[in-house]
Design a protein around this motif. Structure first.
Motif, mmCIF file in Angstrom:
data_model
loop_
_atom_site.group_PDB
_atom_site.id
_atom_site.type_symbol
_atom_site.label_atom_id
_atom_site.label_comp_id
_atom_site.label_asym_id
_atom_site.label_seq_id
_atom_site.Cartn_x
_atom_site.Cartn_y
_atom_site.Cartn_z
ATOM 1 N N ILE A 257 -65.618 -102.104 149.931
ATOM 2 C CA ILE A 257 -64.460 -102.376 149.151
ATOM 3 C C ILE A 257 -63.315 -102.632 149.878
ATOM 4 O O ILE A 257 -63.272 -101.980 151.144
ATOM 5 C CB ILE A 257 -64.145 -101.440 148.050
ATOM 6 N N ASP A 258 -62.060 -103.278 149.369
ATOM 7 C CA ASP A 258 -60.788 -103.176 149.778
ATOM 8 C C ASP A 258 -60.081 -101.903 149.073
ATOM 9 O O ASP A 258 -60.255 -102.007 147.836
ATOM 10 C CB ASP A 258 -60.011 -104.408 149.503
ATOM 11 N N ILE A 259 -59.637 -100.894 149.883
ATOM 12 C CA ILE A 259 -59.149 -99.871 149.241
ATOM 13 C C ILE A 259 -57.845 -100.141 148.458
ATOM 14 O O ILE A 259 -58.072 -99.517 147.218
ATOM 15 C CB ILE A 259 -58.802 -98.779 150.548
ATOM 16 N N VAL A 260 -56.896 -100.892 148.872
ATOM 17 C CA VAL A 260 -55.873 -101.144 148.048
ATOM 18 C C VAL A 260 -56.196 -101.703 146.518
ATOM 19 O O VAL A 260 -55.571 -101.440 145.616
ATOM 20 C CB VAL A 260 -54.999 -102.149 148.750
ATOM 21 N N GLN A 261 -57.185 -102.742 146.741
ATOM 22 C CA GLN A 261 -57.472 -103.436 145.470
ATOM 23 C C GLN A 261 -58.481 -102.485 144.680
ATOM 24 O O GLN A 261 -58.054 -102.888 143.329
ATOM 25 C CB GLN A 261 -58.233 -104.821 145.905
ATOM 26 N N PHE A 262 -59.005 -101.927 145.161
ATOM 27 C CA PHE A 262 -60.103 -101.036 144.433
ATOM 28 C C PHE A 262 -59.018 -99.955 143.841
ATOM 29 O O PHE A 262 -59.327 -99.709 142.489
ATOM 30 C CB PHE A 262 -61.232 -100.232 145.109
ATOM 31 N N THR A 263 -58.180 -99.399 144.478
ATOM 32 C CA THR A 263 -57.079 -98.571 143.598
ATOM 33 C C THR A 263 -56.444 -99.209 142.518
ATOM 34 O O THR A 263 -56.026 -98.540 141.524
ATOM 35 C CB THR A 263 -56.215 -97.820 144.894
ATOM 36 N N GLN A 264 -56.041 -100.337 142.810
ATOM 37 C CA GLN A 264 -55.503 -101.193 141.668
ATOM 38 C C GLN A 264 -56.231 -101.167 140.498
ATOM 39 O O GLN A 264 -55.954 -101.221 139.475
ATOM 40 C CB GLN A 264 -55.191 -102.586 142.193
ATOM 41 N N ILE A 265 -57.718 -101.384 140.506
ATOM 42 C CA ILE A 265 -58.389 -101.428 139.522
ATOM 43 C C ILE A 265 -58.349 -100.133 138.929
ATOM 44 O O ILE A 265 -58.246 -99.913 137.806
ATOM 45 C CB ILE A 265 -60.006 -101.542 139.826
ATOM 46 N N ILE A 266 -58.372 -98.706 139.454
ATOM 47 C CA ILE A 266 -58.475 -97.551 139.044
ATOM 48 C C ILE A 266 -57.030 -97.563 138.055
ATOM 49 O O ILE A 266 -56.911 -96.995 136.967
ATOM 50 C CB ILE A 266 -58.429 -96.535 139.900
ATOM 51 N N PHE A 267 -56.004 -97.928 138.802
ATOM 52 C CA PHE A 267 -54.518 -97.663 138.186
ATOM 53 C C PHE A 267 -54.432 -98.426 136.878
ATOM 54 O O PHE A 267 -54.164 -97.926 136.060
ATOM 55 C CB PHE A 267 -53.574 -98.319 139.154
ATOM 56 N N ASN A 268 -55.267 -99.684 136.958
ATOM 57 C CA ASN A 268 -54.885 -100.627 135.745
ATOM 58 C C ASN A 268 -55.620 -99.922 134.548
ATOM 59 O O ASN A 268 -55.144 -100.156 133.490
ATOM 60 C CB ASN A 268 -55.055 -102.034 136.189
ATOM 61 N N LEU A 269 -56.797 -99.580 134.892
ATOM 62 C CA LEU A 269 -57.663 -99.473 133.674
ATOM 63 C C LEU A 269 -57.181 -97.814 133.247
ATOM 64 O O LEU A 269 -57.290 -97.648 131.816
ATOM 65 C CB LEU A 269 -59.121 -99.444 134.269
ATOM 66 N N ILE A 271 -54.256 -96.644 133.255
ATOM 67 C CA ILE A 271 -52.899 -96.776 132.694
ATOM 68 C C ILE A 271 -53.107 -97.455 131.438
ATOM 69 O O ILE A 271 -52.498 -97.092 130.271
ATOM 70 C CB ILE A 271 -52.016 -97.336 133.496
ATOM 71 N N ASN A 272 -53.922 -98.436 131.231
ATOM 72 C CA ASN A 272 -54.522 -98.893 129.933
ATOM 73 C C ASN A 272 -55.008 -98.001 129.005
ATOM 74 O O ASN A 272 -54.575 -97.841 127.799
ATOM 75 C CB ASN A 272 -55.438 -100.126 130.055
ATOM 76 N N ALA A 273 -56.018 -97.114 129.696
ATOM 77 C CA ALA A 273 -56.516 -96.046 128.795
ATOM 78 C C ALA A 273 -55.431 -94.869 128.372
ATOM 79 O O ALA A 273 -55.573 -94.636 127.167
ATOM 80 C CB ALA A 273 -57.654 -95.356 129.583
ATOM 81 N N ILE A 274 -54.669 -94.800 129.195
ATOM 82 C CA ILE A 274 -53.581 -93.601 128.705
ATOM 83 C C ILE A 274 -52.979 -94.321 127.484
ATOM 84 O O ILE A 274 -52.449 -93.512 126.475
ATOM 85 C CB ILE A 274 -52.484 -93.612 129.867
ATOM 86 N N TYR A 275 -52.495 -95.409 127.371
ATOM 87 C CA TYR A 275 -51.800 -96.112 126.499
ATOM 88 C C TYR A 275 -52.382 -96.011 125.054
ATOM 89 O O TYR A 275 -51.557 -95.994 124.311
ATOM 90 C CB TYR A 275 -51.334 -97.795 126.935
ATOM 91 N N VAL A 276 -53.525 -96.305 125.113
ATOM 92 C CA VAL A 276 -54.293 -96.411 123.824
ATOM 93 C C VAL A 276 -54.887 -94.972 123.347
ATOM 94 O O VAL A 276 -55.324 -95.085 122.412
ATOM 95 C CB VAL A 276 -55.395 -97.638 123.911
ATOM 96 N N SER A 277 -54.982 -94.143 124.147
ATOM 97 C CA SER A 277 -55.728 -92.725 123.979
ATOM 98 C C SER A 277 -54.534 -91.853 123.223
ATOM 99 O O SER A 277 -53.418 -91.865 123.582
ATOM 100 C CB SER A 277 -55.928 -91.975 125.120
ATOM 101 N N PRO A 278 -55.149 -91.249 122.058
ATOM 102 C CA PRO A 278 -54.366 -90.003 121.427
ATOM 103 C C PRO A 278 -54.275 -89.180 122.070
ATOM 104 O O PRO A 278 -54.714 -88.684 123.201
ATOM 105 C CB PRO A 278 -55.214 -89.914 120.134
ATOM 106 N N THR A 279 -53.005 -88.283 121.903
ATOM 107 C CA THR A 279 -52.768 -87.001 122.350
ATOM 108 C C THR A 279 -53.778 -85.967 122.418
ATOM 109 O O THR A 279 -54.446 -86.054 121.365
ATOM 110 C CB THR A 279 -51.431 -86.348 121.955
ATOM 111 N N HIS A 280 -54.208 -85.191 123.404
ATOM 112 C CA HIS A 280 -55.189 -84.238 123.402
ATOM 113 C C HIS A 280 -56.642 -84.862 123.435
ATOM 114 O O HIS A 280 -57.521 -83.979 123.358
ATOM 115 C CB HIS A 280 -55.244 -83.142 122.351
ATOM 116 N N SER A 281 -56.752 -86.275 123.629
ATOM 117 C CA SER A 281 -57.974 -86.711 123.888
ATOM 118 C C SER A 281 -58.227 -86.660 125.419
ATOM 119 O O SER A 281 -57.424 -86.400 126.248
ATOM 120 C CB SER A 281 -58.067 -88.235 123.358
ATOM 121 N N TYR A 282 -59.432 -87.205 125.872
ATOM 122 C CA TYR A 282 -59.523 -87.462 127.441
ATOM 123 C C TYR A 282 -60.056 -88.767 127.824
ATOM 124 O O TYR A 282 -60.879 -89.236 127.071
ATOM 125 C CB TYR A 282 -60.680 -86.236 127.735
ATOM 126 N N ILE A 283 -60.066 -88.810 129.123
ATOM 127 C CA ILE A 283 -60.529 -90.170 129.503
ATOM 128 C C ILE A 283 -61.815 -89.745 130.775
ATOM 129 O O ILE A 283 -61.375 -88.869 131.363
ATOM 130 C CB ILE A 283 -59.517 -90.887 130.562
#
Length: 365
Positions: A257-269, A271-283
């Protein structure tokens, strides 16, 4: 009910059998979309081909279908033929008589042969339907990929066209800022610089989507990369009151993999999960692998994404967030990176609630 079966009777039965096969073939040839209606018609034709059609009950049972031409008696005898999906015998077609009035001598050997032939016709019919479904799925997938490819070309052109003027705006604004002494002008220049940097980030994401960003794939141990990304996202998770669980089936799993781009995948997914997740839940981030493929799943406990929108979320500028809270490029960037790594991404439901982004990447170059 049994009576002597004459040569004339056998001839009549043979004619009925041939007519039955012809009628079933005709029904299958004219089949359009209603599978259940076609199967019901086949059952009625089958019923009329038996020695005692007024007493016969035909049942066809296959996956989601359980079709009967009448109520099955509490005491019965039956002839049966199994339906096959070419891998294993799953269901059957049966012809019943009420055992109060009939015994097994009423069933003819020729009728069993006919039932076996009917089961072959029905099994072939289901196989053709499965092939049609797969072809339709592949056609829709090809059309979807074509649309994304066209969008990629368009966005790549836009990104290249915007890069130069944005660089000029940012450069001249910083130059003026360096020689400026007026407070109001300084505030205005700060706004210009911030807007230019934000716009440049959007252009960078457009390039990611279009796969125009250069990537350097090298064999990397995947676990430390994900752990490092989650460590950087720790403050975001803490602020939102959400925890993150990471599991991997092999500690030393290596993937090109390309480390920078793979890290970008983790960050984006995430951050999106944090945005939609209710408080006290988990990813959850789950990583598993087969001989040739790594599968990464990012699961949240948010409201989920309706099936009708799952293809659209990978399109650039499509966002479910309120205006001003997202550029609509995060998931399109993820899609572009995954595509550049010869992988696939899809969205499925997380059980009992939320979304599950499943990414598969090849383990070998």
């Amino acid at each position: 009910m049994n009576k002597e079966f004459t040569v004339e009777d056998r001839l009549k039965e043979r004619i009925k059998e041939l007519s039955c096969l012809y009628s079933i073939s005709r029904v299958l040839r004219k089949h359009q979309d209603d599978v259940e209606a076609t199967l019901k018609e086949i059952c009625e034709i089958t019923k009329n081909a038996w020695r005692h059609p007024e007493a016969a009950i035909v049942q066809l049972k296959y996956t989601n279908f359980d079709i009967k031409t009448g109520a099955i008696p509490s005491k019965y005898i039956f002839q049966e033929s199994r339906l096959s999906d070419r891998q294993e015998n799953l269901r059957y077609i049966r012809v019943y008589y009420d055992s109060v009035f009939f015994d097994n001598t009423e069933f003819l050997e020729e009728e069993q042969q006919l039932l076996d032939q009917i089961s072959i016709e029905i099994s072939d019919f289901f196989e053709r339907e499965r092939i049609k479904e797969r072809e339709e799925l592949l056609r829709r997938k090809a059309e979807h990929n074509d649309r994304l490819a066209i969008l990629g070309e368009i966005t790549a052109g836009i990104a290249h066209e915007l890069n130069t003027p944005l660089g000029n705006i940012l450069g001249f604004a910083e130059l003026i800022q360096a020689n400026n002494k007026d407070d109001q002008t300084k505030n205005d220049l700060d706004k210009i610089i911030k807007a230019s940097i934000y716009s440049r980030e959007i252009v960078k994401k457009l390039m990611f989507f279009a796969c125009e960003m250069p990537h350097q794939k090298q064999a990397q141990q995947i676990k430390p990369i994900i752990e490092q990304a989650l460590s950087l996202l720790g403050p975001n998770l803490k602020k939102a009151g959400i925890s993150c669980q990471f599991k991997i089936d092999e500690e030393n799993l290596i993937i090109p993999i390309d480390i920078v781009q793979f890290t970008q995948i983790i960050f984006n997914l995430v951050i999106n999960a944090i945005y939609v997740s209710p408080t006290h839940s988990y990813i959850e981030i789950l990583v598993s692998h087969t001989k040739d493929t790594m599968l990464m799943e990012v699961k949240d406990q948010g409201p989920g994404i309706a099936k009708t929108f799952r293809k659209k979320v990978f399109h650039p500028f499509y966002s479910t967030k309120p205006l001003g809270e997202g550029s609509g490029l995060g998931l399109s960037v993820v899609h572009g990176i995954v595509k550049a790594h010869q992988g696939e991404i899809k969205i499925v439901d997380n059980i009992p609630n939320g979304s599950n982004f499943k990414i598969s990447l090849p383990l070998h170059p």
